[in-house]
Design a protein around this motif. Structure first.
Motif, mmCIF file in Angstrom:
data_model
loop_
_atom_site.group_PDB
_atom_site.id
_atom_site.type_symbol
_atom_site.label_atom_id
_atom_site.label_comp_id
_atom_site.label_asym_id
_atom_site.label_seq_id
_atom_site.Cartn_x
_atom_site.Cartn_y
_atom_site.Cartn_z
ATOM 1 N N TYR A 1 38.499 11.224 25.682
ATOM 2 C CA TYR A 1 37.321 10.396 25.886
ATOM 3 C C TYR A 1 37.713 8.925 25.908
ATOM 4 C CZ TYR A 1 32.849 8.180 25.150
ATOM 5 O OH TYR A 1 31.752 7.379 25.287
ATOM 6 N N ASP B 1 30.948 7.362 32.652
ATOM 7 C CA ASP B 1 31.438 8.689 32.295
ATOM 8 C C ASP B 1 31.894 9.482 33.511
ATOM 9 O OD1 ASP B 1 31.295 8.438 29.543
ATOM 10 O OD2 ASP B 1 29.195 9.028 29.479
ATOM 11 N N ASN C 1 35.406 9.639 32.303
ATOM 12 C CA ASN C 1 35.309 10.830 31.461
ATOM 13 C C ASN C 1 34.784 12.019 32.257
ATOM 14 O OD1 ASN C 1 36.074 9.414 29.023
ATOM 15 N ND2 ASN C 1 34.029 8.502 29.064
ATOM 16 N N LEU D 1 33.134 15.573 30.891
ATOM 17 C CA LEU D 1 32.613 15.424 29.536
ATOM 18 C C LEU D 1 31.145 15.024 29.602
ATOM 19 C CD1 LEU D 1 35.584 13.474 27.889
ATOM 20 C CD2 LEU D 1 35.074 15.911 27.721
ATOM 21 N N HIS E 1 27.774 9.953 27.343
ATOM 22 C CA HIS E 1 27.682 9.393 25.991
ATOM 23 C C HIS E 1 26.873 8.101 26.053
ATOM 24 C CE1 HIS E 1 29.016 8.582 21.898
ATOM 25 N NE2 HIS E 1 29.250 7.341 22.271
#
Length: 147
Positions: free
Chosen positions: A4, A92, A96, A99, A102
């Motif tokens: 991450y 993200d 990321n 994933l 967030h």
């Protein structure tokens, strides 16, 4: 396995060590070629400041080197602003993949605000320093010609 990459941390790394490329190493690893382009101009700018301290304000090489530091800090602050204001979904997706999204809350926004304040001040100081040195050089050259 993907690790991450925090938008908040990347923003603050850009604010604190962006002129050395630390934010790029955080996001892309030590093999990032663009990250390795950051330290040299930053260190040359710091060397220019050292030359001014040792040799005085008339050192022309420092006139060239010091603005490098200012430009590197300003570009790092611009990068921090860009990181801090990137939407979480876009961040993200880019950094990321695979994933869950967030939510970053206020930390990257506060980093962007700090970067705006520092970057604006450094950029104005760099422009003022460069302009002053240029006009001093011009008047010195004109004085030499008139004599």
């Amino acid at each position: 396995m993907n690790r991450y990459r925090s938008k908040s941390l990347a923003t603050w790394i850009a604010v604190i060590g962006g002129s050395l490329g630390l934010h790029r190493f955080y996001l892309h690893g030590l093999g990032d070629r663009l990250g390795w382009l950051h330290p040299l101009p930053t260190l040359l700018g710091l060397y220019g400041i050292r030359r001014v301290q040792q040799l005085g304000q008339d050192d022309r090489l420092s006139w060239l080197l010091i603005p490098l530091l200012g430009l590197m800090v300003a570009q790092a602050m611009l990068t921090a602003i860009r990181y801090g204001l990137t939407p979480d979904e876009t961040w993200d997706t880019r950094h990321n993949p695979g994933l869950p999204v967030h939510a970053t809350r206020w930390a990257p926004v506060l980093g962007a605000i700090a970067a705006l304040m520092v970057g604006a001040g450094v950029l104005m100081a760099t422009i003022a320093f460069s302009g002053q040195r240029f006009f001093e050089w011009q008047t010195e050259e004109a004085r030499k010609i008139s004599q």
